[in-house]
Design a protein around this motif. Structure first.
Motif, PDB file in Angstrom:
ATOM      1  N   GLY A  34      38.392  29.980  41.539  1.00  0.00           N
ATOM      2  CA  GLY A  34      38.839  31.151  40.786  1.00  0.00           C
ATOM      3  C   GLY A  34      40.228  31.615  41.173  1.00  0.00           C
ATOM      4  O   GLY A  34      40.490  31.921  42.335  1.00  0.00           O
ATOM      5  N   GLY A  42      41.634  38.273  42.912  1.00  0.00           N
ATOM      6  CA  GLY A  42      41.017  38.051  44.222  1.00  0.00           C
ATOM      7  C   GLY A  42      41.307  36.668  44.780  1.00  0.00           C
ATOM      8  O   GLY A  42      41.657  36.522  45.959  1.00  0.00           O
ATOM      9  N   PHE A  72      40.881  26.310  42.491  1.00  0.00           N
ATOM     10  CA  PHE A  72      40.403  25.710  41.241  1.00  0.00           C
ATOM     11  C   PHE A  72      40.177  26.818  40.224  1.00  0.00           C
ATOM     12  O   PHE A  72      39.385  27.738  40.478  1.00  0.00           O
ATOM     13  N   GLU A  73      40.854  26.735  39.110  1.00  0.00           N
ATOM     14  CA  GLU A  73      40.723  27.765  38.075  1.00  0.00           C
ATOM     15  C   GLU A  73      40.183  27.132  36.795  1.00  0.00           C
ATOM     16  O   GLU A  73      40.755  26.177  36.277  1.00  0.00           O
ATOM     17  N   ALA A  74      39.086  27.695  36.300  1.00  0.00           N
ATOM     18  CA  ALA A  74      38.424  27.122  35.126  1.00  0.00           C
ATOM     19  C   ALA A  74      39.319  27.139  33.884  1.00  0.00           C
ATOM     20  O   ALA A  74      39.325  26.188  33.094  1.00  0.00           O
ATOM     21  N   ARG A  75      40.083  28.201  33.716  1.00  0.00           N
ATOM     22  CA  ARG A  75      40.865  28.332  32.479  1.00  0.00           C
ATOM     23  C   ARG A  75      42.115  27.455  32.523  1.00  0.00           C
ATOM     24  O   ARG A  75      42.690  27.220  33.596  1.00  0.00           O
ATOM     25  N   GLN A  90      44.862  50.580  38.141  1.00  0.00           N
ATOM     26  CA  GLN A  90      45.297  51.577  39.126  1.00  0.00           C
ATOM     27  C   GLN A  90      45.175  50.951  40.507  1.00  0.00           C
ATOM     28  O   GLN A  90      44.168  50.307  40.809  1.00  0.00           O
ATOM     29  N   ARG A 107      48.132  44.804  34.202  1.00  0.00           N
ATOM     30  CA  ARG A 107      47.453  43.701  34.890  1.00  0.00           C
ATOM     31  C   ARG A 107      48.281  42.415  34.890  1.00  0.00           C
ATOM     32  O   ARG A 107      48.339  41.700  35.890  1.00  0.00           O
ATOM     33  N   VAL A 127      34.708  24.756  38.696  1.00  0.00           N
ATOM     34  CA  VAL A 127      33.754  24.350  39.736  1.00  0.00           C
ATOM     35  C   VAL A 127      32.357  24.455  39.136  1.00  0.00           C
ATOM     36  O   VAL A 127      31.980  25.523  38.628  1.00  0.00           O
ATOM     37  N   ASP A 145      35.105  33.503  41.995  1.00  0.00           N
ATOM     38  CA  ASP A 145      34.976  33.109  40.597  1.00  0.00           C
ATOM     39  C   ASP A 145      34.321  34.171  39.719  1.00  0.00           C
ATOM     40  O   ASP A 145      33.674  33.853  38.723  1.00  0.00           O
ATOM     41  N   ARG A 188      39.610  48.876  25.701  1.00  0.00           N
ATOM     42  CA  ARG A 188      40.914  48.788  26.362  1.00  0.00           C
ATOM     43  C   ARG A 188      42.019  48.620  25.340  1.00  0.00           C
ATOM     44  O   ARG A 188      41.876  47.822  24.418  1.00  0.00           O
ATOM     45  N   ASP A 228      34.775  40.182  42.612  1.00  0.00           N
ATOM     46  CA  ASP A 228      33.687  40.426  41.669  1.00  0.00           C
ATOM     47  C   ASP A 228      32.539  39.432  41.831  1.00  0.00           C
ATOM     48  O   ASP A 228      31.402  39.733  41.460  1.00  0.00           O
ATOM     49  N   ALA A 263      38.084  52.923  39.801  1.00  0.00           N
ATOM     50  CA  ALA A 263      39.245  52.030  39.749  1.00  0.00           C
ATOM     51  C   ALA A 263      39.434  51.311  41.090  1.00  0.00           C
ATOM     52  O   ALA A 263      40.519  51.310  41.659  1.00  0.00           O
ATOM     53  N   GLY A 300      37.652  48.019  41.827  1.00  0.00           N
ATOM     54  CA  GLY A 300      37.174  46.627  41.876  1.00  0.00           C
ATOM     55  C   GLY A 300      38.231  45.672  42.389  1.00  0.00           C
ATOM     56  O   GLY A 300      37.993  44.876  43.313  1.00  0.00           O
ATOM     57  N   ALA A 301      39.422  45.735  41.823  1.00  0.00           N
ATOM     58  CA  ALA A 301      40.500  44.839  42.265  1.00  0.00           C
ATOM     59  C   ALA A 301      40.965  45.235  43.665  1.00  0.00           C
ATOM     60  O   ALA A 301      41.316  44.381  44.488  1.00  0.00           O
ATOM     61  N   ALA A 302      40.944  46.539  43.932  1.00  0.00           N
ATOM     62  CA  ALA A 302      41.336  47.016  45.270  1.00  0.00           C
ATOM     63  C   ALA A 302      40.415  46.413  46.323  1.00  0.00           C
ATOM     64  O   ALA A 302      40.872  45.956  47.387  1.00  0.00           O
TER      65      ALA A 302
HETATM   66  C1  FAD Z   1      37.407  48.520  32.337  1.00  0.00           C
HETATM   67  C2  FAD Z   1      37.790  48.098  33.708  1.00  0.00           C
HETATM   68  C3  FAD Z   1      38.789  48.785  34.372  1.00  0.00           C
HETATM   69  C4  FAD Z   1      39.144  48.454  35.690  1.00  0.00           C
HETATM   70  N1  FAD Z   1      40.122  49.144  36.304  1.00  0.00           N
HETATM   71  C5  FAD Z   1      40.398  48.866  37.592  1.00  0.00           C
HETATM   72  C6  FAD Z   1      41.412  49.590  38.273  1.00  0.00           C
HETATM   73  O1  FAD Z   1      42.069  50.464  37.709  1.00  0.00           O
HETATM   74  N2  FAD Z   1      41.645  49.297  39.602  1.00  0.00           N
HETATM   75  C7  FAD Z   1      40.945  48.327  40.256  1.00  0.00           C
HETATM   76  O2  FAD Z   1      41.170  48.108  41.467  1.00  0.00           O
HETATM   77  N3  FAD Z   1      39.995  47.597  39.602  1.00  0.00           N
HETATM   78  C8  FAD Z   1      39.710  47.837  38.315  1.00  0.00           C
HETATM   79  N4  FAD Z   1      38.776  47.097  37.660  1.00  0.00           N
HETATM   80  C9  FAD Z   1      38.076  46.003  38.370  1.00  0.00           C
HETATM   81  C10 FAD Z   1      38.917  44.716  38.426  1.00  0.00           C
HETATM   82  O3  FAD Z   1      39.392  44.380  37.157  1.00  0.00           O
HETATM   83  C11 FAD Z   1      38.085  43.555  38.973  1.00  0.00           C
HETATM   84  O4  FAD Z   1      37.302  43.995  40.046  1.00  0.00           O
HETATM   85  C12 FAD Z   1      38.984  42.429  39.449  1.00  0.00           C
HETATM   86  O5  FAD Z   1      39.796  41.974  38.402  1.00  0.00           O
HETATM   87  C13 FAD Z   1      38.133  41.278  39.995  1.00  0.00           C
HETATM   88  O6  FAD Z   1      38.973  40.222  40.368  1.00  0.00           O
HETATM   89  P1  FAD Z   1      38.324  38.822  40.812  1.00  0.00           P
HETATM   90  O7  FAD Z   1      39.483  37.948  41.122  1.00  0.00           O
HETATM   91  O8  FAD Z   1      37.290  39.033  41.848  1.00  0.00           O
HETATM   92  O9  FAD Z   1      37.542  38.304  39.531  1.00  0.00           O
HETATM   93  P2  FAD Z   1      38.099  37.837  38.103  1.00  0.00           P
HETATM   94  O10 FAD Z   1      39.255  38.629  37.702  1.00  0.00           O
HETATM   95  O11 FAD Z   1      36.920  37.810  37.195  1.00  0.00           O
HETATM   96  O12 FAD Z   1      38.619  36.355  38.349  1.00  0.00           O
HETATM   97  C14 FAD Z   1      37.726  35.265  38.449  1.00  0.00           C
HETATM   98  C15 FAD Z   1      38.498  34.001  38.085  1.00  0.00           C
HETATM   99  O13 FAD Z   1      37.637  32.881  38.329  1.00  0.00           O
HETATM  100  C16 FAD Z   1      37.683  32.001  37.226  1.00  0.00           C
HETATM  101  N5  FAD Z   1      36.409  31.288  37.219  1.00  0.00           N
HETATM  102  C17 FAD Z   1      35.204  31.737  36.812  1.00  0.00           C
HETATM  103  N6  FAD Z   1      34.262  30.812  37.023  1.00  0.00           N
HETATM  104  C18 FAD Z   1      34.890  29.748  37.587  1.00  0.00           C
HETATM  105  C19 FAD Z   1      34.454  28.464  38.046  1.00  0.00           C
HETATM  106  N7  FAD Z   1      33.168  28.112  37.978  1.00  0.00           N
HETATM  107  N8  FAD Z   1      35.362  27.603  38.555  1.00  0.00           N
HETATM  108  C20 FAD Z   1      36.688  27.956  38.658  1.00  0.00           C
HETATM  109  N9  FAD Z   1      37.162  29.156  38.214  1.00  0.00           N
HETATM  110  C21 FAD Z   1      36.260  30.031  37.708  1.00  0.00           C
HETATM  111  C22 FAD Z   1      37.917  32.904  36.038  1.00  0.00           C
HETATM  112  O14 FAD Z   1      38.461  32.185  34.942  1.00  0.00           O
HETATM  113  C23 FAD Z   1      38.880  33.938  36.614  1.00  0.00           C
HETATM  114  O15 FAD Z   1      40.217  33.531  36.500  1.00  0.00           O
HETATM  115  C24 FAD Z   1      38.446  47.397  36.343  1.00  0.00           C
HETATM  116  C25 FAD Z   1      37.447  46.686  35.667  1.00  0.00           C
HETATM  117  C26 FAD Z   1      37.118  47.024  34.372  1.00  0.00           C
HETATM  118  C27 FAD Z   1      36.043  46.248  33.682  1.00  0.00           C
END
Ligand code: FAD
Length: 394
Positions: free
Chosen positions: A9, A13, A31-34, A45, A106, A131, A160, A185, A291, A301, A303-305
């Motif tokens: 992913g 994160g 490794f990124e699926a997309r 935020q 973003r 993956v 991921d 959004r 996530d 706000a 999740g990304a933090a």
């Molecule tokens: C409405 C909304 C508002 C938000 N606002 C905020 C905010 O203001 N501040 C904040 O901190 N957070 C916020 N969040 C939360 C934040 O967006 C997420 O927590 C964060 O983006 C998670 O990042 P991640 O890298 O863990 O997951 P993701 O962003 O889901 O990234 C996962 C990646 O893995 C890839 N992937 C998936 N499966 C596979 C696989 N099998 N093999 C390889 N690649 C794969 C996907 O394509 C993707 O690129 C918000 C969420 C929502 C829904």
């Protein structure tokens, strides 16, 4: 340290983890699926705790250059527009917590992370590489990609996302849980003469709320609406919802809200899912983050933090015990699970606060919040000091 790290992913994160590990000397393959990874057209935020993680990665300045620094967050009531409570951000947040509060698009945050990963000789990002299995190989861990190829490494990080494939090997078979809410959004243009205040406004309706804030760097107003709705479960960042549907959800709330809604073109809509907190985040040389581990509703706000914090704590644990990676991953999970579970619970508490239905409750809760705001203007928001004051690099 020169272990070979595999990351599933390349979201916020995964890229942050790659950068945190590579700056310590690890060789990282992501490794990124997309085929074309990136982030949806919406704002994010970033509070001080997240910015401190970006600072650890050496990216604070690059992010600051594309971010807006809000002066405050305001809670308001639709209809009257009455201000219920105001929490100062800006200098107050920065002084109190040791880092600024940013609003950023973003795609801009993603670009900063992706460019830094691109520029690092120790990081390789493979796109179109899904993956599908955590496999057995010659190294300590191996992944199998769609199409059958396998790659070995010394450890594997599952970044991921909410539908994580890696998660099953750590937590067993479980599914993301629908929160019963749908999010809308959109970014709409700020036109010359608009001059919106540099604040995040949370409009608290019955069973729904809307957050608006300007992203000055992009010249747009960011709108995020959340509605309690059990009949729409499509989970997608890009399902385009009809503009009229979004207007119907939030229209008539306030003249400024109506003005932004009138400029909507194709808002994005998706169902909100979460993951129940895990107490064990790793199994052997495989660990989860972001996530994939603790997807939470967006009412704080954070999740990304939390994903950015995970990345820093994980890298620091590995740096502290490079000869016992299994233990490093276990201790990383032990260090993180309580905090992320508490943030998730606090996020749900905000959902309750923002969506109150009963007139009596609204009168009591918003009245008390308003009173607290007037009597002790510095106090509202202090209940989240434990979130913003945290420094993952300390
Ligand atoms: C409405 C909304 C508002 C938000 N606002 C905020 C905010 O203001 N501040 C904040 O901190 N957070 C916020 N969040 C939360 C934040 O967006 C997420 O927590 C964060 O983006 C998670 O990042 P991640 O890298 O863990 O997951 P993701 O962003 O889901 O990234 C996962 C990646 O893995 C890839 N992937 C998936 N499966 C596979 C696989 N099998 N093999 C390889 N690649 C794969 C996907 O394509 C993707 O690129 C918000 C969420 C929502 C829904």
């Amino acid at each position: 340290m020169s272990e070979r790290t595999l990351i599933a992913g390349a979201g916020i994160g995964g890229l942050a983890t790659a950068l945190a590990l590579a700056r310590q000397g690890a060789r990282v393959t992501v490794f990124e699926a997309r085929d074309q990874p990136g982030e949806a057209g919406a704002g994010l935020q970033l509070s001080a705790n997240a910015v401190k993680a970006l600072r650890f990665l050496g990216l604070e300045e690059a992010v600051a250059a594309r971010a807006t620094r809000p002066e405050a967050v305001e809670l308001r009531l639709p209809g009257s527009g009455r201000l219920v409570s105001r929490v100062a951000l800006g200098k107050t947040h920065e002084t109190r917590f040791g880092a600024p509060y940013f609003h950023i698009h973003r795609a801009d945050l993603y670009e900063v992370l992706a460019e830094a990963a691109d520029a690092h000789a120790g990081i390789q990002v493979m796109t179109g590489a899904r993956v599908v299995k955590v496999a057995h190989g010659k190294g300590a861990v191996a992944v199998e990609l769609e199409g059958g190829a396998t790659t070995d490494g010394d450890l594997l990080i599952g970044a991921d996302g909410v539908r994580s494939t890696v998660r099953e090997g750590v937590a067993g078979k479980d599914e993301p849980v629908f929160t019963g809410m749908v999010a809308w959004r959109a970014c709409v243009p700020i036109e010359p003469g608009d001059q919106p205040p540099q604040v995040a406004t949370v409009w608290m309706g019955r069973g729904r709320h809307l957050v608006t804030y300007p992203l000055t760097h992009r010249g747009v107003m960011n709108l995020i609406g959340v509605v309690e709705k059990s009949d729409w479960r499509e989970e997608s960042w890009s399902a385009e919802g009809a503009a009229d549907e979004m207007r119907a959800e939030f229209g008539g709330w306030h003249k400024s809200v109506d003005m932004w809604l009138s400029r909507l073109e194709t808002p994005l809509r998706w169902a909100l899912y979460e993951r129940h907190p895990l107490s064990v985040w790793s199994a052997g040389r495989v660990a989860l983050m972001g996530d994939a581990c603790h997807a939470m509703p967006p009412f704080l706000a954070q999740g990304a933090a939390m994903a950015l914090e995970d990345a820093v704590v994980l890298a620091r644990r590995i740096a502290a015990m490079p000869d016992d990676l299994t233990r490093a991953l276990r201790e990383y999970g032990e260090a993180r699970h309580e905090r992320t579970a508490k943030v998730q619970a606090a996020s749900w508490a905000n959902a309750w606060r923002f969506h109150l239905e009963s007139g009596v409750l609204r009168f009591c809760v918003y009245g008390a919040l308003g009173l607290a705001s007037r009597v002790a203007p510095g106090q509202p928001g202090r209940m989240f000091d434990w979130i913003y004051g945290y420094d993952p690099a300390a």
